[in-house]
Design an enzyme around this catalytic site. Structure first.
Site, short mmCIF file in Angstrom:
data_model
loop_
_atom_site.label_atom_id
_atom_site.label_comp_id
_atom_site.label_asym_id
_atom_site.label_seq_id
_atom_site.Cartn_x
_atom_site.Cartn_y
_atom_site.Cartn_z
N SER A 164 -9.56 1.62 2.99
CA SER A 164 -8.73 2.38 2.08
C SER A 164 -7.68 1.57 1.34
O SER A 164 -7.09 2.04 0.38
CB SER A 164 -8.04 3.50 2.86
OG SER A 164 -7.20 2.93 3.86
N SER A 195 -9.63 -0.86 7.21
CA SER A 195 -9.13 -0.70 5.85
C SER A 195 -8.42 -1.90 5.23
O SER A 195 -8.12 -1.88 4.04
CB SER A 195 -8.19 0.49 5.77
OG SER A 195 -8.95 1.66 5.67
N LYS A 231 0.85 -1.19 0.00
CA LYS A 231 0.00 0.00 0.00
C LYS A 231 0.88 1.24 0.00
O LYS A 231 1.92 1.27 0.69
CB LYS A 231 -0.88 -0.03 1.25
CG LYS A 231 -1.93 1.07 1.33
CD LYS A 231 -2.81 0.85 2.57
CE LYS A 231 -3.90 1.87 2.73
NZ LYS A 231 -4.74 1.63 3.91
N1 GLN Z 1 -12.85 3.76 6.61
C1 GLN Z 1 -12.29 4.22 7.84
C2 GLN Z 1 -12.00 5.68 7.76
O1 GLN Z 1 -12.44 6.26 6.84
C3 GLN Z 1 -11.08 3.41 8.18
C4 GLN Z 1 -9.89 3.74 7.40
C5 GLN Z 1 -8.72 2.88 7.72
O2 GLN Z 1 -8.85 1.83 8.34
N2 GLN Z 1 -7.56 3.37 7.33
O3 GLN Z 1 -11.39 6.27 8.58
#
Ligand code: GLN
Length: 465
Positions: free
Chosen positions: A138, A162, A63
């Site tokens: 994400s 994420s 990532k």
């Molecule tokens: N979807 C969550 C957020 O928007 C988690 C994001 C993540 O785990 N990096 O913060």
């Protein structure tokens, strides 16, 4: 389904070469899906054969908020334009030391803030099962890379879901380890008390193989812990007598197909001797508000470093604050700006007591509730997400709706416990569905063992296999 060990065996028998595997992975990179921000094929090719380790010759995607020395880190943002890290994250060093080939840096919501990989300066990533839908986020790029075979396995980061949510939207296994199990050195910080590097793979065994490599104390990350690393590839232990709690609060307002698929997993486990006492987690309705306040507060502080001077993008101005304003205004997309604003507000002297401090108190209640539940049962079983992958654009303008898709995953981050998502089946319109298991701190082996044994009874076929 092929595991990393099967590829290593083919290499040993001379039936496949690492060059051929790398070539085949690269040929599956589909620009229309937009899983990668940077492809590092040359770097991968040059590394072939130089190390004889546990994952020699296996293509791994990373990532793009995890540093790889000499390769740009973008975090899906314009603000890091031109930034090339002078060092690799500990996880990346460990992977390369074991012969893993870094095939590229994957797309993400800017600074890992999002659940759909739509919020990236480098454009959105599409779900390979249905190109009109999001792959989750994400870590959407990492999930798509693995789902399409452009990488055998990938690293993501999980602050509120994420790793697990995109794994569930793409039919994969996604593990968020216990907080402190894996070094965060070289992971760009979003919300430091919640962030954890995780793994997205095609099966439990592959995830276990990579976890053995990346887990363990790192002197460069003071929050990493010295607890022994287990053999996460020894996954055949009996499940007889294990207790798995089903928290009723996690089954409210769930899509029907998802419910059915998770119940089927329950039945599979019942047949091999698992019992299912009922448990309750009444604070679960506070998970998302608590997560939002804490993660935004930490993000507003972590992202203060992007001032145009230290990293990447720079706009000139009449004085320093004008330069910062112009740089940050142009460099960040709107979701990141929104979170910085709200995060700064909840930390401000007039609001800290009402918001941030209250959120910390509720976080300890949530943590205690998980601990009490996990004193009674060994694991918790829930859906990973309330519904399968949603349509591109559907939730783009509604940040709360996006957050609500994390309501089943963010609790594990607040409590610091390990959690895994694995394929439960397909929905009526042919989209992958995931189930989630949460466990006690440092019981990643137990989580992966359950997934591994469910896989044997109910194998999940990937795209194109
Ligand atoms: N979807 C969550 C957020 O928007 C988690 C994001 C993540 O785990 N990096 O913060």
């Amino acid at each position: 389904m092929m595991t990393i060990n099967d590829y290593l065996k083919l290499f040993d028998e001379g039936k496949l070469t690492p060059e051929e595997l790398l070539e085949s992975c690269c040929s599956k990179i589909d620009p229309d899906l937009n899983a990668f921000i940077t492809v590092t094929k040359e770097r991968a090719r040059n590394a072939i054969g130089s190390v004889d380790g546990k994952i020699r010759g296996i293509p791994v995607a990373v990532k793009d908020n995890i540093n790889v020395k000499g390769v740009p880190t973008t975090c899906g943002s314009k603000i890091l334009k031109g930034f090339i890290p002078p060092y690799s994250a500990t996880v990346v060093e460990r992977i390369e030391k074991e012969g893993g080939l870094l095939i590229g840096k994957t797309n993400l919501d800017e600074f890992a803030m999002g659940s759909s990989t739509e919020n990236s300066h480098f454009g959105l990533t599409k779900n390979p099962f249905d190109r009109e839908r999001v792959p989750g986020g994400s870590s959407g790029g990492s999930a798509v890379a693995v789902a399409t075979g452009s990488a055998i396995i990938a690293l993501g980061s999980d602050t509120g879901g994420s790793v697990r949510q995109p794994a569930s939207f793409c039919g994969l296994v996604g593990l968020k380890p216990t907080y402190g199990r894996v070094s965060r050195y070289g992971l760009v910080a979003f919300a430091s008390s919640l962030d954890q590097i995780g793994i997205i793979g095609r099966n439990a065994m592959d995830v276990g193989i990579l976890l053995v490599i990346i887990a363990g104390k790192d002197p460069l990350d003071s929050t990493s812990v010295t607890v022994d690393v287990q053999d996460y590839t020894d996954l055949d232990g009996s499940l007889e007598g294990i207790k798995i709690g089903i928290p009723e609060e996690y089954f409210i307002d769930i899509d029907e197909d998802v419910l059915e698929a998770v119940i089927e997993i329950k039945e599979i486990l019942q047949d091999v001797g698992v019992s299912f006492p009922s448990v309750s987690l009444p604070t679960s309705e506070f998970v998302i508000p608590t997560y939002q306040i804490i993660s935004y507060a930490e993000a507003s502080s972590n992202l203060a470093r992007y001032d145009g001077v230290r990293y990447g993008l720079y706009h000139s101005g009449v004085n320093f604050s004008d330069e910062i304003r112009k740089t940050r205004n142009d460099g960040f997309l709107s979701e990141v700006k929104r979170r910085i604003l709200v995060g700064s507000f909840v930390l401000s002297s007039q609001a800290i007591g009402e918001y941030y401090e209250k959120a910390l108190t509720i976080r300890s209640l949530i943590k205690k509730e998980f601990k009490d539940a996990l004193d009674k049962v060994d694991y918790l079983l829930t859906p990973t997400t309330p519904s399968p992958a949603f349509k591109i654009g559907e939730r783009f303008d509604d940040p709360l709706k996006v957050h609500l898709s994390d309501r089943l995953t963010a609790g594990a981050n607040l409590a610091g416990i390990p959690a895994v998502s694995a394929p439960a089946g397909m929905s009526r319109n042919n989209l992958p569905i995931g189930y989630q298991l949460m466990g006690r701190p440092f019981d990643e082996k137990g989580l992966l063992s359950i997934v591994h044994q469910v896989e044997k009874i109910k194998p999940f076929e990937l795209l194109g296999e």
